[in-house]
Design a protein around this motif. Structure first.
Motif, mmCIF file in Angstrom:
data_model
loop_
_atom_site.group_PDB
_atom_site.id
_atom_site.type_symbol
_atom_site.label_atom_id
_atom_site.label_comp_id
_atom_site.label_asym_id
_atom_site.label_seq_id
_atom_site.Cartn_x
_atom_site.Cartn_y
_atom_site.Cartn_z
ATOM 1 N N PRO A 42 0.818 -1.228 0.000
ATOM 2 C CA PRO A 42 0.000 0.000 0.000
ATOM 3 C C PRO A 42 0.846 1.269 0.000
ATOM 4 O O PRO A 42 0.523 2.233 -0.691
ATOM 5 N N SER A 43 1.927 1.270 0.760
ATOM 6 C CA SER A 43 2.791 2.457 0.794
ATOM 7 C C SER A 43 3.444 2.701 -0.559
ATOM 8 O O SER A 43 3.543 3.851 -1.021
ATOM 9 N N MET A 44 3.883 1.623 -1.197
ATOM 10 C CA MET A 44 4.510 1.758 -2.507
ATOM 11 C C MET A 44 3.522 2.303 -3.536
ATOM 12 O O MET A 44 3.855 3.198 -4.326
ATOM 13 N N LEU A 45 2.294 1.779 -3.528
ATOM 14 C CA LEU A 45 1.300 2.228 -4.502
ATOM 15 C C LEU A 45 0.868 3.666 -4.225
ATOM 16 O O LEU A 45 0.627 4.442 -5.159
ATOM 17 N N GLY A 83 -11.214 1.948 -10.326
ATOM 18 C CA GLY A 83 -10.681 0.961 -11.264
ATOM 19 C C GLY A 83 -9.329 0.411 -10.860
ATOM 20 O O GLY A 83 -9.146 -0.804 -10.771
ATOM 21 N N TYR A 84 -8.382 1.315 -10.600
ATOM 22 C CA TYR A 84 -7.052 0.860 -10.211
ATOM 23 C C TYR A 84 -7.091 0.107 -8.886
ATOM 24 O O TYR A 84 -6.412 -0.901 -8.706
ATOM 25 N N LEU A 85 -7.884 0.619 -7.946
ATOM 26 C CA LEU A 85 -7.969 -0.028 -6.634
ATOM 27 C C LEU A 85 -8.564 -1.428 -6.763
ATOM 28 O O LEU A 85 -8.046 -2.403 -6.206
ATOM 29 N N TYR A 197 -5.316 4.972 -2.213
ATOM 30 C CA TYR A 197 -4.259 4.242 -1.510
ATOM 31 C C TYR A 197 -3.785 4.998 -0.270
ATOM 32 O O TYR A 197 -3.332 4.381 0.703
ATOM 33 N N GLY A 198 -3.903 6.335 -0.290
ATOM 34 C CA GLY A 198 -3.546 7.104 0.893
ATOM 35 C C GLY A 198 -4.442 6.769 2.067
ATOM 36 O O GLY A 198 -3.981 6.690 3.220
ATOM 37 N N LEU A 199 -5.734 6.573 1.813
ATOM 38 C CA LEU A 199 -6.662 6.183 2.875
ATOM 39 C C LEU A 199 -6.295 4.813 3.449
ATOM 40 O O LEU A 199 -6.385 4.588 4.661
#
Length: 297
Positions: A42-45, A83-85, A197-199
């Motif tokens: 998650p941090s990388m994305l 979509g990406y998520l 992804y920040g959430l």
């Protein structure tokens, strides 16, 4: 003799998709380097899309480019934030219930799905040549990814869902990005994905890079495997159409296999070489085909 503008547009589209495939194909190499330095997914994305989106927002501001509005803006936000998520969740969930080879092969069903759906939406018949190229690309991908092809029904379901979501993402992008432009579209998608992804990072806690090598790997993902890869994909798709762009993107696993052999000293077997040759043959067939899509604008 004056060159045919439509043939020139197709040639530019072909080069754009090859550049995009190189960018996306390099991402697993950068990701492995980042994982080795302790960066979690998650941090990388989050960093991938935040750094890429921030960079593109600066470019848009510098070039005084207008931001998408109305329905186009909402569609792009959904492509990035949903979509990406959804695609990445299904892909990595599939990895938990199936081998990497099967998961990759299921994901690369998307060129066939895009080709069929694109033809259905446009109410046009598929030529035998295009069907043959898609089938060859799928076969080549199966050989190139190699490895065991074992998995549970749940793993297969997640893998197919990842391919379906990505196919819908491409088809929506085919309609929206020519209107909004490749750079504004990519910027909104990146920032929307960064928010999602920040959430997740806030919920789970961050594991950001702690070394120059880790930051270099994440920077490579953000700039080369996101900014360059996404913009060139949308620019190429505007000239070739979703079906051909998706099929040409099967060059991605070939790039990954080659880079893994060079930088990670991973072995390359005969079947992987054969798969790469088949994919390249399919790409050449499409590149030399006579069907050309007029670029919007």
């Amino acid at each position: 003799m004056t060159p045919d503008p439509l043939a020139r547009a197709r040639a530019i589209g072909f080069v754009c998709i090859v550049a995009s495939a190189a960018g996306f194909g390099a991402m697993p190499i950068f990701a492995k380097l980042a994982y080795a330095e302790g960066v979690d997914l998650p941090s990388m994305l989050f960093l991938r899309f935040a750094l890429a989106g921030g960079t593109m927002a600066v470019v848009m501001q510098w070039r005084a480019m207008p931001w998408p509005r109305g329905g186009n803006l909402l569609a792009l936000v959904a492509m990035g934030g949903v979509g990406y998520l959804g695609q990445s969740f299904c892909y990595f969930a599939s990895l938990q219930h199936a081998t990497a080879g099967l998961t990759a092969l299921l994901l690369y069903l998307y060129p066939a799905i895009v080709t069929v759906l694109s033809a259905a939406l446009a109410r046009r018949r598929l030529s035998a040549l295009r069907l043959l190229a898609v089938a060859a690309a799928l076969l080549g991908t199966g050989l190139a990814v190699g490895g065991s092809l074992e998995g549970s029904a749940l793993g297969i379901l997640f893998g197919v869902c990842a391919a379906l979501i990505y196919s819908i993402y491409i088809l929506v992008g085919e309609r929206v990005t020519p209107i909004a432009g490749a750079i504004p579209s990519a910027t909104v998608i990146m920032l929307s994905a960064a928010l999602s992804y920040g959430l997740i990072v806030l919920w789970r806690g961050p594991a950001f890079p702690g070394s120059p090598a880790a930051w270099a790997a994440v920077g490579g993902i953000a700039l080369f495997s996101t900014v360059v890869a996404m913009i060139t994909f949308f620019a190429g798709m505007a000239r070739l159409g979703a079906a051909d762009a998706a099929t040409l993107s099967t060059l991605e696993p070939v790039v990954t296999v080659v880079l893994a052999a060079v930088f990670l000293t991973e072995a390359v077997g005969g079947w992987q070489i054969a798969g790469g040759v088949i994919i390249l043959a399919a790409v050449i067939v499409l590149a030399r085909s006579g069907e050309v899509r007029k670029p919007d604008g």
